[in-house]
Every structure is written in C-alpha cells, then in structure tokens.
Design a protein around this motif. Structure first.
Motif, PDB file in Angstrom:
ATOM      1  N   VAL A 177       0.860  -1.180   0.000  1.00 42.64           N
ATOM      2  CA  VAL A 177       0.000   0.000   0.000  1.00 42.64           C
ATOM      3  C   VAL A 177       0.894   1.227   0.000  1.00 42.64           C
ATOM      4  N   THR A 186      -4.059   7.008  -2.542  1.00 39.27           N
ATOM      5  CA  THR A 186      -3.598   5.736  -2.002  1.00 39.27           C
ATOM      6  C   THR A 186      -3.731   4.668  -3.078  1.00 39.27           C
ATOM      7  N   TYR A 188      -3.203   0.561  -4.002  1.00 36.98           N
ATOM      8  CA  TYR A 188      -3.133  -0.781  -3.428  1.00 36.98           C
ATOM      9  C   TYR A 188      -2.617  -1.733  -4.504  1.00 36.98           C
TER      10      TYR A 188
END
Length: 338
Positions: A177, A186, A188
C-alpha cells in the motif's frame, strides 16, 4: 493519576514526564482538522470552477469562430470576457486537486515511512529492509501495536510525504500500500514472484545510496500516467552521472520491477575511444518482484468515504487494460501529435 481530561486538578495530578504532552497533541489534532477542512472546502469549489471553465470555453469558441454567443451565457459574457483576457499558460487549462497533490515533486525530496503488517515474519522483515535501500531517505519503522490511524498521525507529525505498508501471506510478501500524505492518493498493489537479494542466481553487488534513474515502460493510459506520477514521487531527482537505475515495466497491467547498477568501461581520452552503449554492463542488485494495481483511491488510508478513482474488476467478460492504451489507439495518438 486522574485520567479524565476535563476533571479539575488534572495537571497537578499528572506525573512530571506527561506535562506538556497533551497540549502539543491537542494542537496537532486541531491543525489536522483545519487542514482537512481546507482540503474538503477546496474540493467543494472544484465543481463551481468547472462550470465557470466550461462557460469560458463556450465563449472562447464563439468569439474565435465568429458565431453568436450561446444563450446560457449571454448574461455573463461581459464578466467572463474580463477573466478570459487574463488567462495564461497555467490558467487556460482546468486544474483540480489531483494536480496539486504532487505540486512539489522534484522540488522537495520525499520522506518515506516504511512499515509492515502486524506480527511480520523474518522474510517480510528482510523484504522491508531491502525496500528501505531502494528509496533514498526512507525510514523503517517496526509496526508493533500501531493502528493505521496512529501510524498516519505519527507520519504527519514528522512531515512524512509517503507511507508504504507491505503485507504477507504465509511468510510470502503479497501486498503493498502506497499512501501519499497528507490527503492521498492511495494505491493498493498485489505482489507476486518476490525474489530477495540472497535468492538471486548471482551474488549481487552492494546497494548504492545514489539517487536512481527511473525507467517507466508502457504507462500510456490515463490510469497508467497517474500511477507513474505516484511511483515517481517516491524518488528524488537523480544526478546525471549516476550509475543506478530502477525499472518499472508494464506488461498487460503487470508491473515488473528491476533494480540494476551499470558500469561503463572507460578507455583513453578522445572521441575516437569513447565506449559504446553496447559495452555497458548491467548488474542486478535486487530485489525483484511483480506488482499489480487493484485499487486507487483519492484519499489517505485513514479517511472514510473517499472517492475510488479506479478499481480492478477481473470478472468482466472483456477486461480492458488500464495502464496502457491499445496499440491502435497509440498509433492514432502518435499520428495526431505528428
């Protein structure tokens, strides 16, 4: 010791080592709340700016083509003309908060906090140590009993620009992450085929601490360019004479990561004796692994109700590649540019 903050006589009942801690913590929480309100207010203004930008575009097209002004902007055309004359190279295109997230990329060196999931295995700890060598200026932190909210609060208080968390499954690293601070985005990733330095077939050389050159291959789509910016912001600008290179090669939405140093043989001075590119020797330093993006959010990990910019949907009948444009569209784009 009295535990309730609002009870009278708290400071007299506290130990001397705790005095002054709560005021600093309260100031930091108020600052974070203020910054988040400013960020949300800024995002709320984007829709209003987008509508104004669209009106300016219609007015500019009508004036350039000699057509009548559209009826929906006839009452505002005088006001829009004043701002239309003040546009420059920076304001003639619509900019959003996405453009401001990495406004200081290349100007200010990134500070990275690198940690793992809870109770990491020895292999994940070794992978974390090798990742720390990849990013200049990264700091490795043991996860311990930190929850994500406290971890990001610690990072924000120390002016950390990015937080990287690596995960595992049965002792094998399988997730990563990358969170940009203070407000995202963000990304992932899923990890596969992780090969550590001591698992390489040849003994790797010592890892250089120089800022690496970056090679990005086949990141041509919108999500690919966005991901390229996220990965590029993790590294400071390299020096021209550096001999360290990191490669992110995309192949069908699978990113192959490689880390090399190269040596160029030197000969006698003079143009006739310069070494050719074919004589450059590549030495793999490791680690190597494959990354696959499965979620991209417009916010930090600790934020609730964030907007999902892109998510992998593997069960569609026809899954289109997200990081690279098809070859036909690439050819048409190149032809349009020429």
């Amino acid at each position: 010791v009295r535990q309730r903050v609002g009870r009278p006589g708290l400071w007299s009942a506290q130990p001397h080592c705790l005095r002054g801690t709560l005021p600093r913590l309260g100031a930091m929480l108020r600052r974070n709340a203020r910054l988040r309100k400013e960020y949300l207010y800024k995002k709320a203004l984007e829709d209003r700016e987008a509508s104004t930008f669209e009106k300016k575009r219609k007015l500019k097209e009508a004036l350039s083509e000699g057509k009548a002004i559209p009826t929906e902007i006839r009452g505002e055309d005088k006001k829009l003309r004043k701002t239309l004359d003040l546009q420059d190279e920076r304001t003639q295109e619509l900019r959003s908060s996405i453009d401001d997230e990495y406004a200081y990329m290349g100007v200010k060196d990134p500070k990275i906090l690198l940690t793992t999931s809870r109770d990491p295995s020895s292999r994940l700890m070794q992978f974390q140590k090798e990742l720390r060598l990849l990013f200049p200026g990264a700091q490795r932190v043991n996860r311990g009993a930190y929850v994500v909210k406290d971890l990001l609060q610690l990072a924000r208080s120390h002016d950390i620009s990015d937080v990287i968390i690596v995960h595992e499954h049965r002792g094998e690293p399988d997730g990563m992450v990358i969170c940009h601070l203070p407000f995202g985005p963000t990304a992932y990733f899923g990890l596969s085929n992780v090969v550590l330095r001591h698992d390489l077939p040849d003994k790797p050389p010592n890892v250089s601490e120089a800022n690496p050159h970056l090679v990005f291959h086949n990141f041509t789509a919108k999500v690919g360019r966005r991901l390229k910016t996220i990965l590029q912001a993790l590294f400071p600008p390299p020096k021209q004479l550096g001999e360290r290179v990191i490669t992110f090669a995309n192949n069908h939405d699978t990113i192959h990561f490689r880390h090399h140093t190269f040596t160029r043989p030197t000969g006698p001075s003079g143009d006739e004796h310069r070494s050719k590119a074919g004589k450059v020797e590549l030495n793999e330093c490791g680690p190597r692994f494959q990354m696959r993006l499965f979620r991209l959010e417009l916010g930090a990990i600790d934020m609730k109700g964030v907007e999902v910019e892109w998510v992998l949907r593997p069960y569609f009948n026809r899954q289109r590649e997200a990081l690279a444009e098809p070859e036909e569209e690439e050819a048409e784009a190149d032809t349009a540019i020429k």
